[in-house]
Scaffold this active site. Structure first.
Site: not given
Ligand SMILES: Nc1ncnc2c1ncn2[C@@H]1O[C@H](COP(=O)(O)OP(=O)(O)O)[C@@H](O)[C@H]1O
Ligand SMILES: Nc1ncnc2c1ncn2[C@@H]1O[C@H](COP(=O)(O)OP(=O)(O)O)[C@@H](O)[C@H]1O
Ligand SMILES: [Mg+2]
Ligand SMILES: [Mg+2]
Ligand SMILES: [Mg+2]
Ligand SMILES: [Mg+2]
Lengths: 339, 213, 339, 213
Positions: A64, A117, A226
Site C-alpha cells: 500500500h 491486523d 486489497h
C-alpha cells in the site's frame, strides 16, 4: 495469463527491498530495526530531547506504499511495522517495535481494522504487556461500504488511515499521557468516513495476477484496499455520477451536516491519473457546497495504494478545533510533509 | 498400526503437512482471489516453508515442541489472518500435548484447545465462513471417534473438515476480507477452511502410510 | 480496441475540469484567470506584501498532473499556464498570464524544451514585450536520452522540471532582479539530468488509445514524457539491471563525479507502484555510493506524469551551496510542500 | 474558371479546409502515434473547429482578414507545435494579402511569406521531417506555376505537398517530438506534413469545384 508487467527483482524479495528503499528515501530520518521489517524514526524522540513521549506505532500489510511506512517521522509515527504484501505483520515484529519505541509512557497502535491486523497487533500487545508496556489501540474503520453503520466494528480501514495517523502523530507528540493521545486519536477515527471505487485490479507481485476481474465497462463501488469486493458492481458512468454516488454514501453516514467543516482526502489507489482525481474533486466540492459542508484542507494524491489498482477513494474527516489543531501541526516524512 | 506417534514421527507428519501446503499454493491463492485479497496461498507457502525449514533443523524433544515449532514459524512468517489463526492453532494445540506421545486423546486435545484458542483470538463463530468451519467439525468428529484410536480419529477429522469446506460454500462471510462480499461470497468455499482440510488430510495420509508399514 | 478505462466526464472537457479541480484542491491559495487556463497564486506576491517580485511563469501541455499547475504557490511559481493534453499552451494565454503576474521586475519562464512550447512561449513573450514586460526563459533540457550532450538543445524536459521550478521559485522569491533569478535557475537547469523508462503506455483521454504499443516483455529505455520513443526497446530485465542501465547513462553525462552532492528525484510516470520506485531507489543509492556521489535530498512519487503510463524516471541535480539553499527553501503548493 | 477569389470565396475555401481537417482527425492522430505523442489529430480538430466557428460568424472585409481569422483561431485553440506553425502560416500569410483579392501572385506570396515565418518561428530546415517538407515544395511548385493562374498554381502546390509527404517518410526527424526516434522515424510520414497537404488539397478541390461552375 501473462504476469502483470512490473520492474522488480526477485518477487519474493519485494518487501525487504521496499523497506530498504524507503529508509534510504527518508534521507537519514528513519532506520530499519535489526531483524525486523520495522521502520523507526531517527533520531528517536528521546534522542531528539523529547523524553517520555507517548509512542505511536502504525503498520499493516505491505503493498500500500507510501503508507504506512512513509508516515514515520517528526509529528507522525515513531515506527511502522511492515507485513508481507496484503498481510498483517507478525506479533514478534509488532512487539519488537513496541519495545523499541516505548519510553515509559506507553504506545498507541493505529492500524486498519482487519481480522489479520487485529489478531496480530493484539498478540503483539500481549507480548509487549509481558514487558510491562502499556498499549492502546485505535483501529481505523472508515470504509462505509464495508458494513452498515450499526456494525461499525465490521468496517475496514482504508485511506482514512492518513488523517488518523496524522492526528495521532501530533497528539502523541504533544500529549502527556497515552490516554489523552488515545482520546484525540479515537475522536479523529470516529469522525472519519471513506469510500472507494475501482475500475481495474492491482496484483500481488508474488502471484503476478490481478486480484479480481472486472468487465471492460464496469466499476466496483466500495472497493476495498486489497481489492476486496465492494457493495456493487455496475456500468461505469460519467465521473460526476460516480462521485455523486460516493458522496451519497458518505455524507449521511456520520452524518456530515450543514455548517460542519471537514478535511478532504482524495486518494489514488494506484494507476488512476491525477486528472481523474482533480475532476472528481470538482464534483466533490460541488456536493459539499450543496450540503453546506466547508473544506478546511484538501489532500490529493497517492497515500494508501493497492498496487496498480485504478480507482480512488474519498475521505471526509469532520473537524473540531482540537482536531484541526492536530491536523495542521507540522509533520515531516517520506509520504507527508506539511506545515 | 501406529496408534501413538513419538516426537520424531510427529515431526515427519508435520513435514508432510508443510509439503502439501506448499504444493497447494496456487489453489489456495485462487480460492482467496474469489472471496478475499488473493494472498492466502503465498502466505501459507511462506509460513509452511519456514515451518519446514525449522522442522528439518529440529531434534525434537517432545511432541509439544514439534507443534510449537510449526506454530511459531507460521505465525512469524505468514502474517495476515491465517498466520495468526494457524499459528495460534499449533501453538495453543501444542500446550495440550504435555510430555505425551501423540495418541488419540492428545490429538483430540490438540484440536479442541487449538479451536478454543482460535475462537478466542479472532472472535469468529462457526458459520462465519472461516477455517473454524473446517476445524470445528473436525474436532467434533474427533471427539466422536475417541474410542477408535489415533488413525481413525485423524481420518474422521479430515473427512469432517472436507465436509466443512463444502458447507462453507453456502455460508455468507461475516469476518475477514470476504466479509463485504455478502451474498456474493456464496458458492465459494473459504480459503482458510481449505487449508485446514489440506493439513488434516496430510496428517491422515501420513498416519495411513505409517499403518501400512 | 477498447478505450482505456477511466473515470471521466466528457473527454473534451478534461483540461477545463482538471484546472478547476486543481484550484479547488489548493484550498484558496490559487485562482483561475478569467478566460484562460491559467492558475495564479493567491494572494499574489504583491498582495502578500512582496512588491516588485520577479514573476515566475511555468507551464506546458496538460496530462502531466500534478505538474505544472500543482507548482503554483508560495516559494514556487506565480502562475502556471495549462495547454491541452500534451499540447503547449497558446501565446495569448501565456501573454495574459505574464501580464497578470508581472510587477515591474519582469517574468521568468520555466518550461520543457519542446518545439511546441518554445514556439508558443516565444510568441507569448513577444506579445508581453509589446506591453513592455521583460521576459527571460529557462528551457529544461534534462532528458539525456533525447539527444547526445553535444546537441543539448535538442534535449527535452522531463521530471527535472520539478527541481528547476523549485529553485526558480525560491530565486524569484529572493532575488532583486530577473537576471539574477535567471542565473540561478539556469545553473540549476544546467546541473540537472534525467532518464525515464516505461513498460506500458499512457493514453490521451480524447482518443482513449494508448500512445504506443510495447511487447508484453519489453521495456523502453529513455521514454519521453509524452510517450515519445526512447533510445532502445529491449526485453525487461530485473529492476537492478534496469537501474544500472539508467545510471550508466546519467552519471557520466554531466558528469556527476566523486565527492559531489545531488538531489535525487524518482518520478512515477503514472501507473507504476511506489514499491517499484522504492526498490529502484535501493539500487540507485548503491550506484551513487559506488560513484562516490552523496544524496542531499530525495523526492519520490508522482510529479510529472504521462497519464497512466507505467514506468519511472530518475533525475539527478548536482548541488552547490547556492542551489542547496534554494532547493531547501520553504515551498507550499498542491504538488509540493516542504521545509 | 475563377482565377481570382474574393474574400467571401476565400472564406468558403477555408471552410472546406476546416471540414477536411476535422474529417481527418483519426488519420492525423495515428500518424502522430507512430512518430510523436499521438495528439496531432485532436489538436488540429480543436484548432480547425474553432476556425470554422469563427469563419461562420465572419462577414469578411478582406482576404487577409479571412486568413488571419483562421490563423488566430488555430493558434489559440490547437496549442502544441502545430498550433504555433499553422497559426503562424495563416497569420503571416495573411499579411501577404494586403487588400487584394486572392489571385496567383497573392497565393504565392501567402505560401512564401507563410513558409518564411514558420521557418523563422521554429528554426526547422527542410528535411527535418516537419510540415515544412510539404510547405516548402508547395511554395516552390507555386512559384514555378506563377504564369498558370490561381487554380493551376494551387493544384501544383497540392501535388508538390503530396510528394513532400511521401518524401518525409525517408527523413529522420530532427525537431519536434519525433526527434528522438532517430532511424525509427524512417518509413513514417510526418503528421504535420500530412496536415499541410490536406489543407492544400482542400483548397485545390474548392477551386476546382468553382471552376466547374
Ligand atoms: N477471525 C477469524 N477467525 C478464524 N479464521 C479467520 C478469521 N479471519 C480470517 N480467518 C481465516 O483466514 C483466511 C484468510 O487468510 P489469509 O488470506 O492468509 O489472510 P488475510 O485475510 O489477512 O489476507 C480466511 O479464509 C479465514 O479462513
Ligand atoms: N520547428 C518546427 N517547425 C515546423 N513544424 C514543426 C516544428 N516542430 C514540429 N512541427 C510540426 O508539428 C507537427 C506535430 O504537431 P502536433 O502533434 O500537433 O504538436 P506536438 O508535437 O506539440 O504534439 C509535426 O508533425 C511537425 O510537422
Ligand atoms: Mg491478506
Ligand atoms: Mg487473504
Ligand atoms: Mg503534443
Ligand atoms: Mg503531437
Amino acid at each position: 495469463m501473462q504476469r502483470v508487467k512490473k520492474i522488480l527483482n526477485d518477487t519474493a524479495d519485494v518487501v525487504a527491498e521496499t523497506v530498504e528503499g524507503l529508509v534510504l528515501a527518508s534521507d537519514g530520518t528513519t532506520r530499519l530495526m535489526d531483524g525486523h521489517r520495522v521502520i523507526v524514526r531517527q533520531p528517536s524522540a528521546r534522542e531528539a530531547g523529547r523524553k517520555g513521549k507517548v509512542g505511536l506505532l502504525v503498520g499493516g500489510g505491505s503493498g500500500h506504499e507510501p503508507l504506512f511506512s512513509g508516515l514515520v517521522g517528526q509529528g507522525l509515527a515513531d515506527a511502522a511495522v511492515c507485513g508481507n504484501v496484503f498481510a498483517a505483520p507478525s506479533p514478534d515484529a509488532i512487539a519488537a517495535a513496541t519495545q523499541d519505541i516505548d519510553d515509559g509512557a506507553g504506545v498507541l497502535y493505529v492500524y486498519g481494522n482487519y481480522a489479520g491486523d487485529v489478531m496480530n497487533f493484539d498478540m503483539g500487545a500481549e507480548l509487549a504487556g509481558d514487558e510491562d508496556i502499556t498499549v492502546r489501540n485505535v483501529r481505523v474503520r472508515d470504509d462505509v461500504a464495508a458494513a452498515p453503520k450499526e456494525r461499525i466494528d465490521d468496517r475496514r480501514g482504508i485511506a482514512g488511515d492518513l488523517f488518523v495517523v496524522k492526528i495521532a502523530g501530533s497528539a502523541c507528540e504533544s500529549c502527556d499521557t497515552l490516554d489523552e493521545a488515545w482520546r484525540i486519536t479515537a475522536k479523529a477515527e470516529a469522525n472519519t468516513r471513506s469510500i472507494g471505487v475501482a475500475v481495474s485490479a492491482g496484483s500481488i507481485p508474488e502471484t503476478g495476477k490481478p486480484t479480481f476481474e472486472l468487465g471492460d465497462d464496469e466499476i466496483e463501488i466500495g472497493m476495498g484496499a486489497h481489492g476486496e469486493p465492494g457493495v456493487s458492481r455496475q456500468k461505469i458512468g460519467p465521473a460526476d455520477a460516480v462521485v455523486d454516488q460516493m458522496m451519497a454514501a458518505l455524507l449521511p453516514d456520520l452524518p456530515f451536516e450543514r455548517g460542519c467543516e471537514v478535511a478532504l482526502l482524495i486518494n489514488n489507489l494506484g494507476a488512476s491519473t491525477m486528472m481523474e482525481l482533480l475532476i472528481a474533486n470538482r464534483r466533490i466540492r460541488h456536493c459539499l457546497d450543496q450540503a453546506g459542508v466547508g473544506v478546511h484542507r484538501t489532500e490529493i494524491g497517492h497515500f494508501l495504494t493497492t498496487q496498480e489498482m485504478a480507482g480512488y477513494s474519498i475521505t471526509l474527516l469532520k473537524l473540531d478545533d482540537e482536531l484541526k489543531h492536530h491536523l495542521d501541526a507540522p509533520a515531516r516524512s517520506v509520504a507527508y510533509s506539511r506545515g | 498400526m501406529a496408534d501413538e506417534l513419538d516426537a520424531v514421527a510427529v515431526r515427519a507428519m508435520l513435514l508432510q503437512v508443510c509439503t502439501r501446503m506448499i504444493e497447494n499454493t496456487d489453489r489456495l491463492t485462487e480460492a482467496d482471489q474469489a472471496v478475499g485479497d488473493g494472498d492466502h496461498g503465498i502466505g501459507m507457502r511462506r509460513g509452511f516453508t519456514a515451518a519446514r525449514d525449522k522442522l528439518e533443523a529440529l531434534e525434537p524433544a517432545s511432541v509439544a515442541e514439534v507443534f510449537k515449532t510449526v506454530g511459531t514459524a507460521v505465525m512469524a512468517q505468514t502474517g495476515g489472518a491465517s498466520g495468526a489463526v494457524f499459528g495460534t492453532l499449533y501453538r495453543a494445540g501444542a500446550t495440550a500435548c504435555g510430555d505425551h506421545a501423540l495418541d488419540a486423546a492428545t490429538f483430540l486435545a490438540f484440536l479442541e484447545q487449538g479451536l478454543a484458542a482460535v475462537q478466542k483470538r479472532g472472535g469468529a463463530v462457526p458459520g462465519a465462513k472461516t477455517m473454524i468451519d473446517a476445524l470445528a467439525p473436525a474436532a467434533e468428529a474427533a471427539r466422536a471417534a475417541q474410542a477408535d484410536g489415533l488413525a481413525a480419529m485423524i481420518r474422521a477429522a479430515a473427512d469432517a473438515a472436507q465436509q466443512g469446506v463444502q458447507a462453507s460454500r453456502d455460508m455468507i462471510a461475516t469476518t475477514g476480507k470476504a466479509r463485504t462480499l455478502g451474498e456474493r461470497s456464496l458458492g465459494h468455499p473459504d480459503p482458510g477452511a481449505i487449508s485446514m482440510q489440506i493439513q488434516l488430510a496430510a496428517m491422515q495420509d501420513y498416519v495411513a502410510g505409517q499403518r501400512e508399514d
